[in-house]
Design an enzyme around this catalytic site. Sequence first.
Site, PDB file in Angstrom:
ATOM      1  N   GLU A  13      23.302   5.758 -12.037  1.00 50.34           N
ATOM      2  CA  GLU A  13      22.818   4.369 -12.059  1.00 50.34           C
ATOM      3  C   GLU A  13      22.769   3.853 -13.495  1.00 50.34           C
ATOM      4  O   GLU A  13      22.318   4.545 -14.408  1.00 50.34           O
ATOM      5  CB  GLU A  13      21.419   4.324 -11.432  1.00 50.34           C
ATOM      6  N   ASP A 105      10.621  -6.746  -6.840  1.00 51.35           N
ATOM      7  CA  ASP A 105       9.197  -6.921  -7.157  1.00 51.35           C
ATOM      8  C   ASP A 105       8.860  -8.401  -7.247  1.00 51.35           C
ATOM      9  O   ASP A 105       9.695  -9.198  -7.676  1.00 51.35           O
ATOM     10  CB  ASP A 105       8.879  -6.256  -8.508  1.00 51.35           C
ATOM     11  N   TYR A 144      10.617   6.050  -0.810  1.00 53.95           N
ATOM     12  CA  TYR A 144       9.502   6.357  -1.716  1.00 53.95           C
ATOM     13  C   TYR A 144       8.756   7.615  -1.286  1.00 53.95           C
ATOM     14  O   TYR A 144       7.844   7.543  -0.449  1.00 53.95           O
ATOM     15  CB  TYR A 144       8.549   5.149  -1.775  1.00 53.95           C
ATOM     16  N   ASP A 157       5.413   2.726   5.369  1.00 56.58           N
ATOM     17  CA  ASP A 157       6.595   2.994   4.549  1.00 56.58           C
ATOM     18  C   ASP A 157       7.751   3.493   5.406  1.00 56.58           C
ATOM     19  O   ASP A 157       8.892   3.054   5.254  1.00 56.58           O
ATOM     20  CB  ASP A 157       6.217   4.089   3.539  1.00 56.58           C
ATOM     21  N   GLN A 175      12.885   6.827  -5.100  1.00 53.97           N
ATOM     22  CA  GLN A 175      12.224   6.611  -6.380  1.00 53.97           C
ATOM     23  C   GLN A 175      12.160   7.970  -7.066  1.00 53.97           C
ATOM     24  O   GLN A 175      12.153   9.003  -6.385  1.00 53.97           O
ATOM     25  CB  GLN A 175      10.807   6.067  -6.103  1.00 53.97           C
ATOM     26  N   PHE A 215       6.860   3.517 -16.520  1.00 48.61           N
ATOM     27  CA  PHE A 215       7.656   3.265 -15.302  1.00 48.61           C
ATOM     28  C   PHE A 215       6.936   3.822 -14.090  1.00 48.61           C
ATOM     29  O   PHE A 215       6.843   3.185 -13.052  1.00 48.61           O
ATOM     30  CB  PHE A 215       8.997   4.018 -15.355  1.00 48.61           C
TER      31      PHE A 215
HETATM   32  P1  FAD Z   1      11.024  -2.307   0.761  1.00 48.10           P
HETATM   33  O1  FAD Z   1      11.788  -1.121   1.170  1.00 48.10           O
HETATM   34  O2  FAD Z   1      11.233  -3.561   1.496  1.00 48.10           O
HETATM   35  O3  FAD Z   1       9.497  -2.005   0.780  1.00 48.10           O
HETATM   36  C1  FAD Z   1       8.954  -0.851   0.176  1.00 48.10           C
HETATM   37  C2  FAD Z   1       7.632  -0.536   0.858  1.00 48.10           C
HETATM   38  O4  FAD Z   1       6.655  -1.509   0.536  1.00 48.10           O
HETATM   39  C3  FAD Z   1       7.805  -0.565   2.342  1.00 48.10           C
HETATM   40  O5  FAD Z   1       7.930   0.737   2.783  1.00 48.10           O
HETATM   41  C4  FAD Z   1       6.621  -1.293   2.888  1.00 48.10           C
HETATM   42  O6  FAD Z   1       5.759  -0.382   3.510  1.00 48.10           O
HETATM   43  C5  FAD Z   1       5.962  -1.905   1.705  1.00 48.10           C
HETATM   44  N1  FAD Z   1       5.995  -3.339   1.771  1.00 48.10           N
HETATM   45  C6  FAD Z   1       7.054  -4.118   1.548  1.00 48.10           C
HETATM   46  N2  FAD Z   1       6.709  -5.422   1.632  1.00 48.10           N
HETATM   47  C7  FAD Z   1       5.387  -5.424   1.907  1.00 48.10           C
HETATM   48  C8  FAD Z   1       4.444  -6.460   2.113  1.00 48.10           C
HETATM   49  N3  FAD Z   1       4.797  -7.755   2.033  1.00 48.10           N
HETATM   50  N4  FAD Z   1       3.184  -6.103   2.393  1.00 48.10           N
HETATM   51  C9  FAD Z   1       2.810  -4.794   2.470  1.00 48.10           C
HETATM   52  N5  FAD Z   1       3.670  -3.771   2.284  1.00 48.10           N
HETATM   53  C10 FAD Z   1       4.936  -4.095   2.009  1.00 48.10           C
HETATM   54  N6  FAD Z   1      14.267  -3.519  -8.377  1.00 48.10           N
HETATM   55  C11 FAD Z   1      15.004  -4.497  -8.923  1.00 48.10           C
HETATM   56  O7  FAD Z   1      14.485  -5.581  -9.220  1.00 48.10           O
HETATM   57  N7  FAD Z   1      16.343  -4.337  -9.181  1.00 48.10           N
HETATM   58  C12 FAD Z   1      16.993  -3.191  -8.863  1.00 48.10           C
HETATM   59  O8  FAD Z   1      18.202  -3.073  -9.117  1.00 48.10           O
HETATM   60  C13 FAD Z   1      16.246  -2.117  -8.275  1.00 48.10           C
HETATM   61  N8  FAD Z   1      16.842  -0.959  -7.920  1.00 48.10           N
HETATM   62  C14 FAD Z   1      16.116   0.028  -7.299  1.00 48.10           C
HETATM   63  C15 FAD Z   1      16.771   1.189  -6.884  1.00 48.10           C
HETATM   64  C16 FAD Z   1      16.062   2.215  -6.249  1.00 48.10           C
HETATM   65  C17 FAD Z   1      16.799   3.452  -5.809  1.00 48.10           C
HETATM   66  C18 FAD Z   1      14.654   2.078  -6.039  1.00 48.10           C
HETATM   67  C19 FAD Z   1      13.871   3.188  -5.389  1.00 48.10           C
HETATM   68  C20 FAD Z   1      14.008   0.913  -6.443  1.00 48.10           C
HETATM   69  C21 FAD Z   1      14.713  -0.124  -7.067  1.00 48.10           C
HETATM   70  N9  FAD Z   1      14.104  -1.317  -7.462  1.00 48.10           N
HETATM   71  C22 FAD Z   1      14.846  -2.328  -8.040  1.00 48.10           C
HETATM   72  C23 FAD Z   1      12.648  -1.514  -7.296  1.00 48.10           C
HETATM   73  C24 FAD Z   1      12.296  -2.272  -6.000  1.00 48.10           C
HETATM   74  O9  FAD Z   1      12.840  -3.566  -6.032  1.00 48.10           O
HETATM   75  C25 FAD Z   1      10.780  -2.345  -5.912  1.00 48.10           C
HETATM   76  O10 FAD Z   1      10.224  -1.075  -5.709  1.00 48.10           O
HETATM   77  C26 FAD Z   1      10.234  -3.347  -4.896  1.00 48.10           C
HETATM   78  O11 FAD Z   1       8.844  -3.490  -5.098  1.00 48.10           O
HETATM   79  C27 FAD Z   1      10.436  -2.944  -3.462  1.00 48.10           C
HETATM   80  O12 FAD Z   1      11.717  -3.176  -3.041  1.00 48.10           O
HETATM   81  P2  FAD Z   1      12.294  -2.257  -1.829  1.00 48.10           P
HETATM   82  O13 FAD Z   1      13.580  -2.754  -1.381  1.00 48.10           O
HETATM   83  O14 FAD Z   1      12.170  -0.871  -2.233  1.00 48.10           O
HETATM   84  O15 FAD Z   1      11.177  -2.630  -0.756  1.00 48.10           O
END
Ligand code: FAD
Length: 301
Positions: A13, A105, A144, A157, A175, A215
């Site tokens: 990455e 985020d 996660y 999750d 993560q 981080f």
């Molecule tokens: P999701 O999979 O949609 O949610 C994660 C968890 O949060 C879910 O399991 C759910 O239980 C909980 N959740 C979600 N929404 C809510 C809600 N409204 N209320 C309560 N609980 C909730 N970020 C970037 O900006 N750019 C990137 O390129 C990027 N790359 C990433 C790559 C990887 C491999 C990982 C692990 C993370 C990356 N992130 C990136 C970070 C990610 O955007 C954040 O962790 C963000 O907060 C959650 O996005 P997600 O798609 O993981 O969320």
Amino acid sequence: MQMNARGIRVSFEFFPPRNPEMEQTLWQAIARLAPLQPHFVSVTYGAGGSTRERTHATVKRILTETMLTPAAHLTCVAATRTDVDAVVEAYAQAGVRHIVALRGDPLGGVGERYAPHPHGYRNAADLVAGIKRIANLEISVSAYPEKHPDSTDVTADLDMLKGKVDAGASRAITQFFFENDLYFRYLDRVRAAGIAIPIVPGILPVQNFRQTRNFAARAGASVPGWLAARFDGLDDDPATRKLIAAAVAAEQVLDLVERGVTEFHFYTMNRADLAYAICHLLGLRPDPNPAPRLAATEPAQ
Ligand code: FAD
């Protein structure tokens, strides 16, 4: 793509560079890692889509100037469906076949309550479904092992991960974590929930311990005391820090291999050396007959 005798497969990455110096660093890293023939290389999408153009430019350059398979990260936070769909369409037209689909985020940072854009995708599962409606691209998503900080509990999750898989995701990348038992406990729960896709461990070689701790605090990942102890007193000693970082990551991945893991995703921070060394330990070797189109080392004009 290289798979060695043990069936090990890796991906790397990168983040899109902000200036010409960073671009040069990135392309040096890509040039160094490309001969290891990763399964794919992914390019992150800055918070709230802030790197939209730079992510696209980096992915496109990987596509046109290397033999690597790029995966473009994409988030849906703070964007309308129309905007997100336009990004997906542009990637599909450019020949990109793999998206890492994420919610992203909240713009105020971690800790702020997430609210979807009124005309946007609701969450990552909704985004995966939206991408699949546009083109039949390969989709990876996040996972996660220590629970996402927003999640009320582990079950919520897993429900979200299941939703993303049901919508069409075929791989999850975790993560980063430092205790392998956390990963295996999570994997047991994932499988018990009937989720069968690969859950690829995300490995963060510790380039800088202080930054890693920051981080981790934001990502809800724990930093064990033994890890802090290993880097203790090395703030002004980068050479020893690097040796320790290589040793820590080597210990982690070799234990994962011993326990049956064959696929790894490396958070490179645009630096090749630690990832390259760990891949070497995993048995990966540069291709002795590189394909004609190889990564350039100079920044694009
Ligand atoms: P999701 O999979 O949609 O949610 C994660 C968890 O949060 C879910 O399991 C759910 O239980 C909980 N959740 C979600 N929404 C809510 C809600 N409204 N209320 C309560 N609980 C909730 N970020 C970037 O900006 N750019 C990137 O390129 C990027 N790359 C990433 C790559 C990887 C491999 C990982 C692990 C993370 C990356 N992130 C990136 C970070 C990610 O955007 C954040 O962790 C963000 O907060 C959650 O996005 P997600 O798609 O993981 O969320």
